[in-house]
Scaffold this motif. Structure first.
Motif, PDB file in Angstrom:
ATOM      1  N   GLY A   1       0.819  -1.205   0.000  1.00 41.63           N
ATOM      2  CA  GLY A   1       0.000   0.000   0.000  1.00 41.63           C
ATOM      3  C   GLY A   1       0.854   1.255   0.000  1.00 41.63           C
ATOM      4  O   GLY A   1       2.063   1.203   0.240  1.00 41.63           O
ATOM      5  N   SER A   2       0.194   2.377  -0.255  1.00 46.77           N
ATOM      6  CA  SER A   2       0.925   3.637  -0.298  1.00 46.77           C
ATOM      7  C   SER A   2       1.171   4.140   1.118  1.00 46.77           C
ATOM      8  O   SER A   2       0.457   3.783   2.061  1.00 46.77           O
ATOM      9  CB  SER A   2       0.125   4.679  -1.082  1.00 46.77           C
TER      10      SER A   2
ATOM     11  N   ASP B   1       0.604   7.045   2.201  1.00 53.14           N
ATOM     12  CA  ASP B   1      -0.570   7.817   2.624  1.00 53.14           C
ATOM     13  C   ASP B   1      -1.649   6.916   3.210  1.00 53.14           C
ATOM     14  O   ASP B   1      -2.260   7.231   4.232  1.00 53.14           O
ATOM     15  CB  ASP B   1      -1.182   8.566   1.423  1.00 53.14           C
ATOM     16  N   TYR B   2      -1.869   5.823   2.502  1.00 52.42           N
ATOM     17  CA  TYR B   2      -2.900   4.891   2.970  1.00 52.42           C
ATOM     18  C   TYR B   2      -2.512   4.319   4.325  1.00 52.42           C
ATOM     19  O   TYR B   2      -3.337   4.192   5.236  1.00 52.42           O
ATOM     20  CB  TYR B   2      -3.092   3.779   1.942  1.00 52.42           C
TER      21      TYR B   2
ATOM     22  N   HIS C   1      -3.152   6.697   6.953  1.00 52.94           N
ATOM     23  CA  HIS C   1      -4.595   6.717   7.216  1.00 52.94           C
ATOM     24  C   HIS C   1      -4.995   5.531   8.098  1.00 52.94           C
ATOM     25  O   HIS C   1      -5.779   5.674   9.041  1.00 52.94           O
ATOM     26  CB  HIS C   1      -5.362   6.687   5.898  1.00 52.94           C
TER      27      HIS C   1
END
Ligand SMILES: Cc1cc2nc3c(=O)[nH]c(=O)nc-3n(C[C@H](O)[C@H](O)[C@H](O)COP(=O)(O)OP(=O)(O)OC[C@H]3O[C@@H](n4cnc5c(N)ncnc54)[C@H](O)[C@@H]3O)c2cc1C
Lengths: 297, 797
Positions: free
Chosen positions: A265-266, A268-269, A272
């Motif tokens: 995953g990124s 950013d994710y 989050h």
């Protein structure tokens, strides 16, 4: 079939004998516990060791879960499956069962150990996050005796621990603090049995008034090691648990972690998720602590 | 004629019947496979056998400056170290691919993808062979790789195939189908046009058993025996004869039990050739069995299409035309397995199940510094990509028109009276009756109720999605007038011999990799001859003991070899009838066939069974004038057309709004594969294919970093789904027989793999509608779904 490079193999008969072997063989030797992290690396030839010292026969000596009034002691050779199935452990720290339900698969859980998980020091290791959350300490034994270190001291970097040559991790100690406590674990994975994209553990302790006397959050897969976040503890202590508090904690978690973008995953994710899962586990931990309270009253 | 039936979840209760013919029965091969009595390539042990390991390139693109093998040669147990230079001397450094390209057996000049074969070691055991690889010293000069397929044709892109005479760019082929002008005209007049860029990422078949071989060359007899993981033993034998210059009659290819193929075991891999060379060089049998990482990084991938899809329709929802532009990544060598005249496989069926006015596709295929392959993984020769394209873009159109996607499909189906139906890209659909299939799926799903539930959930901020896919496949390659692989016509032989006691042996050219041929083909013979399936031995996989044919892939076994089996049985039955007429002393015309016996018309008491006839055929006494003894026949079947199975799939997903995790809640699959031979096997094929679909839709992808390192080199990195990711499958069926197939059967092996990804993606996109999402590419991992929720969906490559 993936085949490892040649190595010599010996089965340890006692902790002291294992330590003796480690001292004699130095850094060319490695302990093998469940083997579920070590052997894949050796088969992929990412790691080559000349000697393997198998400590599975020490399960009798190092495989235990002892729940006392003020402390839980778990032997390093305790298997994932034993942690999953222990009711005594689930009663004081339900986070263990939460986590074990989402670690790997039954085959891995039958063999993999608590000690191996912590010593592997993989940033995504779930039990490391659990132990970080619970403020565990680690007992390391060498020929000169035992020393006890905190989780922060234990994990020196990715795949690096405070366990020196000629030493072995024997036990994990987790304090049982006064007051009502609750704990919970949550993990996002791409598929059952996969390593975490991100996971989070939370533990809370409530005082007589239902205020948070202490709270801890541990995250996996968002930094070089599993990350405990003192700032969360500091901002939650002394306050009444509610959604806004979880949100605050989530925001701190997102800001304090250091994820990287990869196939899971990124960044950013993951940030989050650090937020989202922190909120979820705190909420779950508080619910459990309050349930304890209700049950008692 | 279509019959409709819903299969409830009681599927297991009636499996253990013993039908004499079609019907549910447990698989004959399972007793062996489930008890560990299977015999796979890696189980082959020969006296004096040596082991082979392959050194592979760590780089995606690099010049080989030098290779020093001296230390490896001196390593314990090592018998031979072979490099590209050695092979060059033998004229074996390059071999043809299935698409008339060439591929390096061992790299001589350059390596062109990470994992490419550079040298191999033959040693006394597997460990010694592997250890010696570490001692081979290769000096590389690293070159810039071509990884981004979109940049492969840029003028300054590094040239990958400088081995090809006069090659100045990375272009493989251009291909076109349909009528461009007519399509543009229809588009120009359409009320509504919807356009979307759709990527089908590179995925891998990842069969449970990796590829491998055991070669045993006998220098005295000049005979080669090769056990190998092949889906097409006969085609492979012919190619070995051509490549290695060995006479074909002295080559025996044996495919023993195969642990899954999915197209991965169609190509000839360098490793097979290495084991042959290894055996010739050492004079000993040589085993090569690749490990999991080798399988994932170097063997045939699938998909890797970047598709621009456009659909034109009226405001009322009549679909008029579809056009598409495709960029295809073929890796470093064009190793696609497809009939020669079909460089893009059967992608031409992208017009789907709809009655269109026009269609057009233009495709460009390019080389990149990635593993070769192209058609693999239960894809029916690129139908997977085609179905995904059309079913995704039809959903985009539904979104644009604010129409229900089921209604839009129902409105545009090809109608039953239009069959045989010629599509705008020239495919002749043999039969179909789409609406009952679609309605059955909707009924099973409780479609209206699901939409109501979704509306309630949406109001509460919950994310629920319902996805539909309706597919038509083209399987059973194929008619020899236009289908061949490297010049070999795609026809299948079949031989049937009934023994004196009425037991039988049938020999097939196709080869099961798990599809259940030993049961299905026994049932076909049983249906035709009335001999119980347990009395029929099915022999396959050994070129010395079976007739020629092109093998099992592209769902072709039942359409082609299944027809051959039915027809060869009818040939035997015709002969049996002549013998029966002599035995009963009545004319042939006075006999009725009641399964398993010939009866005198009007006098059912007088009859002879097939077993009695078999004994007579081998027994004492005269046979009818001019007839030879024995009861056997052989055939080579040339299908007149492909078969066109269809199906309606409905998927229900729930998405966690906080973490963006997708949960497949329900999946309804209604398949129409014509006549159903063994429904249990069909359901098994469907269950497996649906699981594949969940993998591709939600997690699978062979990714590369910018240097061309494969990021999916182990099953920790390349995820395949488990039972925990899939729901209880709800299967149903309709039956629309194929008019030209002797028993009306159509292929089903790949239907679910083809049909399920669009259903799942459509469901996810449907769930994300509140965020204004119209399209999101696979794999829909939580991270990528979260991006889509924030309006930041990106292609995976
Ligand atoms: C398919 C698969 C999926 C997995 N999924 C997950 C997952 O989702 N989450 C997760 O957290 N883990 C996962 N794991 C890892 C699993 O939990 C391992 O069992 C664990 O990481 C290591 O424990 P082990 O006993 O097998 O250690 P080993 O592999 O035996 O050892 C690991 C390292 O620790 C050292 N070591 C072991 N014991 C000691 C000791 N007592 N003292 C000093 N050093 C020691 C070894 O020398 C070695 O370096 C997965 C593993 C596999 C194979």
């Amino acid at each position: 079939m993936q085949v490892p490079a040649p190595f010599e193999y010996e089965r340890a008969t006692s902790v002291d004998q294992a330590i003796g072997l480690l001292e004699r063989l130095g850094s060319s030797a490695r302990l093998v516990a469940g083997g579920h992290s070590l052997l894949p690396m050796m088969k992929l030839r990412l790691a080559n060791f000349e000697y393997l010292i198998d400590i599975n026969d020490l399960h009798g000596e190092l495989g235990y879960i002892r729940v006392a009034a003020d402390e839980v002691r778990i032997g390093a050779m305790t298997r994932h499956r034993e942690l999953l199935e222990s009711d005594a452990l689930a009663q004081v720290f339900p986070i263990f069962r939460d986590a074990e339900r989402v670690i790997a698969d039954p085959v891995v859980r039958n063999r993999g150990t608590l000690g191996g998980s912590l010593c592997q020091a993989d940033p995504s290791e779930d039990l490391s996050a659990v132990c970080t959350t619970l403020d565990a300490s680690c007992v390391i034994r060498g020929s000169r005796g035992e020393r006890v270190v905190t989780m922060e001291e234990f994990h020196v970097g990715p795949y690096e621990t405070a366990v020196g040559d000629g030493e072995i991790l024997t036990e994990i100690r987790i304090p049982i603090k006064p007051g009502k406590s609750g704990s919970a674990y949550a993990k996002v994975e791409r598929r059952a049995g996969d390593w975490a994209v991100v996971s989070a553990g939370a533990a809370v302790w409530l005082d007589e008034q239902g205020q948070i006397s202490d709270a801890r959050v541990g995250l996996a897969a968002v930094g070089p090691n599993t990350t405990g976040i003192p700032e969360i503890s500091a901002s939650l202590r002394g306050r009444a648990p509610d959604e806004s508090l979880y949100e605050l904690a989530g925001a701190i978690a997102a800001r304090s972690c250091d994820p990287v973008t990869d196939t899971r995953g990124s960044a950013d994710y993951k940030r989050h998720l650090a937020d989202e899962l922190t909120r979820r586990t705190l909420r779950g931990a508080v619910e459990r602590a309050s349930a304890v309270e209700r049950a008692r009253s | 004629m279509t019959t409709v039936s819903e299969k409830k979840l009681t599927e297991f209760e009636d499996n253990d019947q013993k039908p004499v013919g079609f019907g549910r029965m447990l698989r004959k091969e399972d007793a062996r496979l489930l008890r560990g009595r299977g015999r796979f390539v890696d189980d082959v042990q020969l006296p004096g056998m040596l082991h082979l390991a392959i050194l592979r390139s760590p780089f995606a693109h690099a010049k080989i400056v030098s290779i020093d093998t001296s230390a490896a040669e001196a390593s314990p147990g090592v018998k031979a170290v072979v490099t590209g230079e050695t092979l060059k001397g033998l004229g074996l450094a390059w071999m043809p691919t299935l698409s008339n390209d060439v591929q390096a057996v061992l790299a001589t000049d350059k390596v062109r993808f990470q994992g490419q074969e550079v040298a191999f070691v033959v040693a006394e055991d597997r460990y010694q062979a592997r250890d010696a690889l570490e001692l081979i010293d290769v000096e590389y000069e690293v070159l810039d790789p071509v990884i981004d397929v979109r940049k492969a044709l840029e003028p300054d892109a590094p040239l990958i195939r400088d081995d090809l005479d006069g090659k100045t760019n990375n272009h493989v082929f251009d291909w076109e189908t349909g009528d461009a002008e007519e399509t543009d005209r229809v588009f120009a007049e359409a009320d509504v046009i919807v356009k979307e860029d759709i990527v089908y990422p590179r995925v891998h078949p990842a069969p449970m058993e990796t590829c491998g071989s055991v070669a045993d060359f006998d220098p005295v007899e000049g005979r080669l025996r090769l056990w190998s993981t092949t889906q097409a033993p006969h085609a492979h034998r012919t190619l070995y004869a051509i490549v290695a210059g060995l006479p074909e009659h002295k080559i025996q290819v044996i495919a023993p039990d195969i642990g899954g193929g999915f197209g991965n075991k169609v190509p000839i891999y360098p490793g097979y050739v290495h084991s042959i060379v290894g055996s010739i060089v050492t004079g000993k049998p040589v085993k090569w069995m690749e490990d999991r990482s080798e399988n994932l990084i170097s063997t045939g991938f699938a998909r890797d299409y970047i598709m621009r899809a456009e659909i034109a329709a009226t405001r009322e929802g009549k679909i008029l035309a579809i056009r598409t532009n495709v960029l295809a990544d073929h890796g470093a060598f064009n190793g696609t397995a497809a009939p020669v005249k079909y460089p893009a496989g059967f992608f031409g069926v992208f017009t789907g199940s709809y009655d269109l006015m026009a269609a057009h596709c233009k495709m460009t295929a390019v080389y990149t510094n990635k593993a070769p392959g192209g058609v693999a993984y239960a894809c029916s020769f690129r139908i997977t990509e085609a179905v995904y394209l059309v079913e995704r873009i039809v959903d985009c159109l539904a979104d644009e028109l604010e129409m229900d996607p089921a209604e839009l499909r129902l409105k545009n189906f090809i109608q039953p009276d239009q069959f045989p139906y010629t599509t705008k890209t020239g495919w002749v659909y043999d039969s179909g009756n789409y609406e009952p299939t679609m309605r059955l799926a909707m009924d099973m799903a409780g479609y209206e109720e699901l939409r109501k539930e979704q509306a309630l959930k949406r109001a509460k901020g919950e994310l629920m999605g319902i996805g539909i896919a309706f597919f038509t496949e083209a399987v059973g390659a194929g008619p020899r007038k236009n289908m061949d692989i490297l010049g070999l016509g795609m026809n299948d032989g079949c031989e049937l011999r009934v023994h004196p006691t009425g037991k039988a042996v049938v020999r097939l050219s196709v080869k099961t990799q798990g599809q259940g041929h030993e049961t299905t083909f026994a049932q076909i013979i049983a249906e035709e001859l009335g001999i119980p399936p347990d009395d029929i031995d099915v022999i396959h996989g050994d070129t010395d003991n079976t007739p020629f044919g092109l093998g099992t892939y592209g769902s072709r076994s039942t359409p082609v070899s299944g027809a051959a089996a039915a027809l060869v049985a009818r040939k035997v039955r015709d002969k049996a009838q002549l013998i029966a007429s002599a035995m009963l002393e009545v004319s042939v015309a006075d006999l009725d066939w009641v399964k398993g016996a010939f009866q005198v018309k009007g006098d059912p008491g007088r009859s002879v069974t097939i077993q009695e006839i078999a004994f007579k055929a081998h027994g004492a006494g005269d046979l009818p004038e001019g007839m030879e003894g024995a009861l056997e026949a052989q055939i080579c079947y040339n299908p007149s057309n492909l078969t066109y199975p269809h199906g309606a799939y409905i998927c229900v997903v729930d998405i966690d709004p906080g973490t963006a995790e997708v949960k497949v809640r329900r999946f309804i699959a209604v398949d129409d594969c014509g006549t159903r031979i063994n429904p249990m096997i069909i359901e098994g094929q469907v269950h497996g294919g649906l699981t594949d679909g969940v993998g591709m839709a939600l997690m699978e992808m062979i990714a590369f970093d910018e240097d061309g390192n494969c990021l999916g080199a182990s099953l920790m990195d390349y995820l395949i789904p488990t039972s925990l990711e899939v729901p209880d499958w709800e299967t149903g069926f309709t039956v629309t027989p194929s008019p030209h197939h002797p028993i009306g059967a159509k292929g089903v092996g790949e239907s679910a793999t083809v049909g399920s990804p669009p259903a799942i993606v459509n469901a996810v996109v449907d769930a994300l509608k509140p965020f204004g999402v119209r399209h999101a590419d696979m794999p829909l991992t939580p991270s990528r779904v979260w991006d889509a929720m924030r309006g930041q969906a990106t292609p995976p490559i």
